[in-house]
Design a protein around this motif. Structure first.
Motif, PDB file in Angstrom:
ATOM      1  N   PRO A 159       5.166   1.971 -17.688  1.00 30.89           N
ATOM      2  CA  PRO A 159       3.804   0.605 -16.571  1.00 30.89           C
ATOM      3  C   PRO A 159       1.955   1.026 -16.198  1.00 30.89           C
ATOM      4  O   PRO A 159       1.975   2.272 -16.944  1.00 30.89           O
ATOM      5  CB  PRO A 159       4.788   1.618 -15.501  1.00 30.89           C
ATOM      6  N   LYS A 160       1.368   0.774 -15.370  1.00 29.28           N
ATOM      7  CA  LYS A 160       0.564   0.508 -15.392  1.00 29.28           C
ATOM      8  C   LYS A 160       0.153   1.645 -13.967  1.00 29.28           C
ATOM      9  O   LYS A 160       0.851   1.836 -12.921  1.00 29.28           O
ATOM     10  CB  LYS A 160      -0.336  -0.378 -14.665  1.00 29.28           C
ATOM     11  N   THR A 161      -0.526   2.442 -14.130  1.00 29.02           N
ATOM     12  CA  THR A 161      -0.726   3.798 -12.709  1.00 29.02           C
ATOM     13  C   THR A 161      -1.664   3.969 -12.054  1.00 29.02           C
ATOM     14  O   THR A 161      -2.770   3.699 -12.661  1.00 29.02           O
ATOM     15  CB  THR A 161      -0.173   5.191 -13.450  1.00 29.02           C
ATOM     16  N   PHE A 162      -1.744   3.492 -10.479  1.00 27.40           N
ATOM     17  CA  PHE A 162      -2.980   3.494 -10.444  1.00 27.40           C
ATOM     18  C   PHE A 162      -2.667   4.752  -8.875  1.00 27.40           C
ATOM     19  O   PHE A 162      -1.455   5.091  -8.561  1.00 27.40           O
ATOM     20  CB  PHE A 162      -3.125   2.110  -9.127  1.00 27.40           C
ATOM     21  N   PHE A 163      -3.704   4.927  -8.269  1.00 26.78           N
ATOM     22  CA  PHE A 163      -4.085   6.202  -7.465  1.00 26.78           C
ATOM     23  C   PHE A 163      -4.849   6.558  -6.169  1.00 26.78           C
ATOM     24  O   PHE A 163      -5.982   5.606  -6.650  1.00 26.78           O
ATOM     25  CB  PHE A 163      -4.058   7.291  -8.143  1.00 26.78           C
ATOM     26  N   GLN A 164      -4.070   6.383  -4.669  1.00 24.26           N
ATOM     27  CA  GLN A 164      -5.478   6.218  -3.990  1.00 24.26           C
ATOM     28  C   GLN A 164      -5.176   7.370  -3.353  1.00 24.26           C
ATOM     29  O   GLN A 164      -4.347   7.419  -2.025  1.00 24.26           O
ATOM     30  CB  GLN A 164      -4.604   4.658  -3.601  1.00 24.26           C
ATOM     31  N   PRO A 165      -6.461   7.515  -2.638  1.00 23.47           N
ATOM     32  CA  PRO A 165      -6.231   8.383  -2.016  1.00 23.47           C
ATOM     33  C   PRO A 165      -6.359   8.254  -0.460  1.00 23.47           C
ATOM     34  O   PRO A 165      -7.144   6.773  -0.548  1.00 23.47           O
ATOM     35  CB  PRO A 165      -7.886   9.778  -2.478  1.00 23.47           C
ATOM     36  N   VAL A 166      -5.744   8.412   0.322  1.00 17.80           N
ATOM     37  CA  VAL A 166      -5.720   7.243   2.018  1.00 17.80           C
ATOM     38  C   VAL A 166      -5.988   8.957   2.984  1.00 17.80           C
ATOM     39  O   VAL A 166      -5.377   9.660   3.130  1.00 17.80           O
ATOM     40  CB  VAL A 166      -4.376   7.450   2.010  1.00 17.80           C
ATOM     41  N   PRO A 167      -6.906   8.935   3.512  1.00 15.67           N
ATOM     42  CA  PRO A 167      -7.854   9.758   4.569  1.00 15.67           C
ATOM     43  C   PRO A 167      -7.543   8.882   5.743  1.00 15.67           C
ATOM     44  O   PRO A 167      -6.767   8.246   5.437  1.00 15.67           O
ATOM     45  CB  PRO A 167      -9.223  10.984   3.979  1.00 15.67           C
TER      46      PRO A 167
END
Length: 341
Positions: A159-167
């Motif tokens: 799979p392709k992996t994506f990261f998203q910081p959420v403040p």
């Protein structure tokens, strides 16, 4: 260390004096199970794999990505999601705020983020955020003011992996502010969605009304008030809360105050880059940029002017001041074809 009993694993049991860094042996199954506490409940991006009846989620792309070739052909790809309804910013029941000084905002480059969660640890240390523990996370109680979501696209094999910081999104049209019956969450003159602890009575209406789920209520007494050495690890510039108040990101308002006081002493405006949030300072990839959006020459204003910049759940018209730069991938065509086959 008595304070860490039951936390993690003791790898030293596998180390011997004649093999400190390499261990020879065999692994065998014990027939036991170990449960993980995952605070994130939804990680699909490939919506064709979703259960029947849930494909409508496709209209809310939280992660927006394209290849370099697609980006060159369509630089506006981050703002052309199928089914998304764009609402004019001026279409609101409430009057717009007029800022006479700073208007703080943040931009997060998802191309640079590697999902290391250093920002989470920095935020936790800076703001005296207590740890609730694994069992409480399983119950849905998460005290972090900042989280890093992981999303996957494609099959489980590769799979392709994506990261998203959420403040906190620090919304202009903040859904949390209009539902608080005691005025505990308010809009500051610099655009922050502030929390007034002395007013909070724990209705949690603000958390229920937040579509980003970036507010946490401290039900129990998580802080250890008795151990003396713990007092030395807390930031004296941030309140140490007991229980019964809502917790959220404040863009490190104590650091903003420091910058404002220093500027006032020298009779000058706050310089661009003078105020650095804890998450921004700790990020090893320089993925987080913070600054004054009222200054068109600030770094954050220039980044937000890029075509890759987009807001999370823009169709709700919350007008978040925390925005993201969409992912642009440049894969090797041969490797890409092999992984998809």
């Amino acid at each position: 260390m008595d304070g860490l009993n039951g936390v993690g694993f003791n790898a030293y049991e596998l180390r011997f004096s004649d093999g400190l860094y390499a261990v020879a042996g065999k692994l065998r199954k014990l027939g036991e199970q170990f449960g993980f506490a995952d605070p994130q409940g939804f990680q699909y991006i490939d919506y064709s794999d979703l259960p029947s009846g849930t494909q409508s989620l496709k209209s809310r792309h939280v992660v927006r990505a394209a290849t370099l070739e697609d980006f060159i052909n369509n630089p506006n790809f981050a703002h052309e999601d199928e089914g998304e309804e764009h609402i004019p910013p001026e279409l609101t029941l409430y009057p717009n705020y007029k800022y006479t000084e700073a208007r703080w905002g943040m931009a997060i480059d998802m191309n640079a983020c590697v999902g290391c969660k250093t920002c989470v640890v920095a935020c936790q240390s800076e703001n005296n955020i207590p740890i609730v523990g694994k069992e409480q996370v399983k119950r849905g109680r998460i005290m972090h003011w900042l989280r890093v979501d992981s999303y996957y696209e494609g099959g489980t094999e590769n799979p392709k992996t994506f990261f998203q910081p959420v403040p906190c999104m620090q919304c202009e049209n903040a859904p949390c502010e209009v539902v608080c019956p005691v005025g505990a969450t308010v809009h500051s003159t610099e655009g922050l969605n502030d929390m007034v602890y002395n007013r909070c009575v724990g209705t949690r209406y603000c958390s229920n009304n937040c579509p980003y789920k970036v507010r946490r209520f401290n039900f129990l007494l998580w802080q250890d008030w008795d151990t003396e050495q713990y007092k030395l690890m807390r930031n004296p510039e941030v309140s140490v809360r007991s229980r019964g108040v809502m917790e959220k990101c404040t863009y490190c308002v104590q650091r903003i105050t420091h910058g404002r006081i220093a500027a006032e002493k020298e009779n000058r405006p706050i310089r661009d880059g003078e105020v650095v949030t804890a998450c921004q300072q700790a990020c090893p990839a320089d993925a987080i940029v913070f600054g004054d959006m009222s200054d068109p020459n600030s770094r954050v204003s220039k980044i937000k002017a890029q075509q890759r910049n987009y807001g999370l759940l823009e169709d709700l018209n919350t007008r978040p001041r925390t925005t993201y730069l969409a992912v642009v991938r440049n894969p090797n065509p041969e490797l890409e074809s092999e992984s998809s086959s």
